[in-house]
Design a protein around this motif. Structure first.
Motif, short mmCIF file in Angstrom:
data_model
loop_
_atom_site.label_atom_id
_atom_site.label_comp_id
_atom_site.label_asym_id
_atom_site.label_seq_id
_atom_site.Cartn_x
_atom_site.Cartn_y
_atom_site.Cartn_z
N GLY A 148 37.53 36.01 39.24
CA GLY A 148 38.05 35.47 40.50
C GLY A 148 37.81 36.42 41.66
O GLY A 148 37.72 37.63 41.49
N SER A 149 37.71 35.82 42.85
CA SER A 149 37.50 36.62 44.06
C SER A 149 38.55 36.24 45.09
O SER A 149 38.97 35.09 45.16
N ASP A 197 44.89 39.42 30.91
CA ASP A 197 45.21 38.01 31.23
C ASP A 197 46.44 37.96 32.13
O ASP A 197 46.50 37.17 33.07
N GLU A 198 47.39 38.85 31.85
CA GLU A 198 48.64 38.82 32.62
C GLU A 198 48.43 39.28 34.06
O GLU A 198 48.86 38.60 35.00
N THR A 199 47.73 40.40 34.26
CA THR A 199 47.55 40.89 35.65
C THR A 199 46.62 39.95 36.42
O THR A 199 46.81 39.73 37.62
N PHE A 200 45.64 39.36 35.71
CA PHE A 200 44.72 38.44 36.40
C PHE A 200 45.50 37.28 37.01
O PHE A 200 45.24 36.87 38.15
N HIS A 217 37.40 40.17 40.35
CA HIS A 217 38.32 40.49 39.25
C HIS A 217 37.83 39.80 37.98
O HIS A 217 37.35 38.67 38.04
N THR A 218 38.00 40.48 36.85
CA THR A 218 37.63 39.84 35.58
C THR A 218 38.52 40.32 34.44
O THR A 218 39.02 41.44 34.47
#
Ligand SMILES: Nc1ncnc2c1ncn2[C@@H]1O[C@H](COP(=O)(O)OP(=O)(O)OP(=O)(O)O)[C@@H](O)[C@H]1O
Ligand SMILES: Nc1nc2c(ncn2[C@@H]2O[C@H](COP(=O)(O)O)[C@@H](O)[C@H]2O)c(=O)[nH]1
Length: 185
Positions: free
Chosen positions: A75-76, A55-58, A35-36
């Motif tokens: 992130g993974s 930024d919010e969904t991450f 994810h990025t």
């Protein structure tokens, strides 16, 4: 065969994604998507190259490890890897060296790390050739993360396959050996 995750790491532009695609094409070893929050590059597709996030969904996902790289979040997740392992024994993942250290710590011998190395001039030339935005590229090449990832970290030394990715055919032969070593286990 035991479950394995091939962790491909090294500085930006050293050819990690290229090797991940080679593993998929030649050995049907699928990449685990990460994810990025950075925007897609030309040709990149959500759900194929990355899970592109705001930024919010991450911040709503659960990560096995996450980092900030040149101003963006990456992130993974353990769930993605476990999901992939339901269908295949061997998967690959492309992460920076901080991520590779996390995978090695968590998975031990189950994580087979390939560290790709290329001199900085060649990497910069390749990233220009990939069509990266010049302003972002300058920022990236000057980032601490980029400089750090040009050399193998102590935590991975002696526990990784170190491959200088100059001639792609030579690199592919070295990657073939890594895969054959897995098969013989
Ligand atoms: N051995 C090679 N010789 C010449 N060009 C290469 C070689 N390996 C990769 N490339 C090219 O270099 C560029 C960067 O490669 P790639 O995108 O695979 O790097 P990366 O490590 O995944 O980068 P990033 O971490 O920024 O996503 C691409 O245009 C790719 O086609
Ligand atoms: N530790 C992690 N690193 C990751 C992850 N996903 C990608 N990456 C690495 O970030 C940089 C920049 O990637 P780019 O696609 O913007 O060029 C690169 O080194 C990737 O390998 C992740 O989930 N965790």
């Amino acid at each position: 065969m035991d479950k394995k995750i091939i962790v491909i790491t090294g500085a930006s532009g050293t050819g990690k994604t290229t090797i991940s695609q080679y593993l998929k094409q030649k050995y049907n070893i699928p990449p685990v998507l990460t994810h990025t929050t950075r925007a897609p590059r030309a040709g990149e597709v959500d759900g194929v190259d990355y899970h592109f996030e705001t930024d919010e969904t991450f911040s709503k996902n659960h990560y096995l490890e996450q980092v900030e790289y040149s101003g963006f979040h990456y992130g993974s997740s353990e769930e993605s890897l476990e999901q992939t392992w339901k269908t295949v024994d061997v998967a690959s993942i492309v992460v920076d060296t901080a991520g590779a250290i996390s995978y090695k710590k968590k998975y031990g011998d189950t994580a087979v790390v390939i560290f790709l190395e290329v001199d900085v001039e060649t990497v910069a030339h390749r990233l220009h050739g990939r069509g990266d935005d010049p302003e972002r590229l300058t920022r990236r090449i000057n980032s601490e993360e980029f400089k750090r990832d040009l050399r193998i970290p102590d935590e991975l030394r002696g526990k990784s396959y170190e491959i200088v990715n100059k001639d792609i055919k030579i690199t592919e032969k070295k990657v073939d050996k890594v895969v054959n070593n897995l098969k013989s286990k």
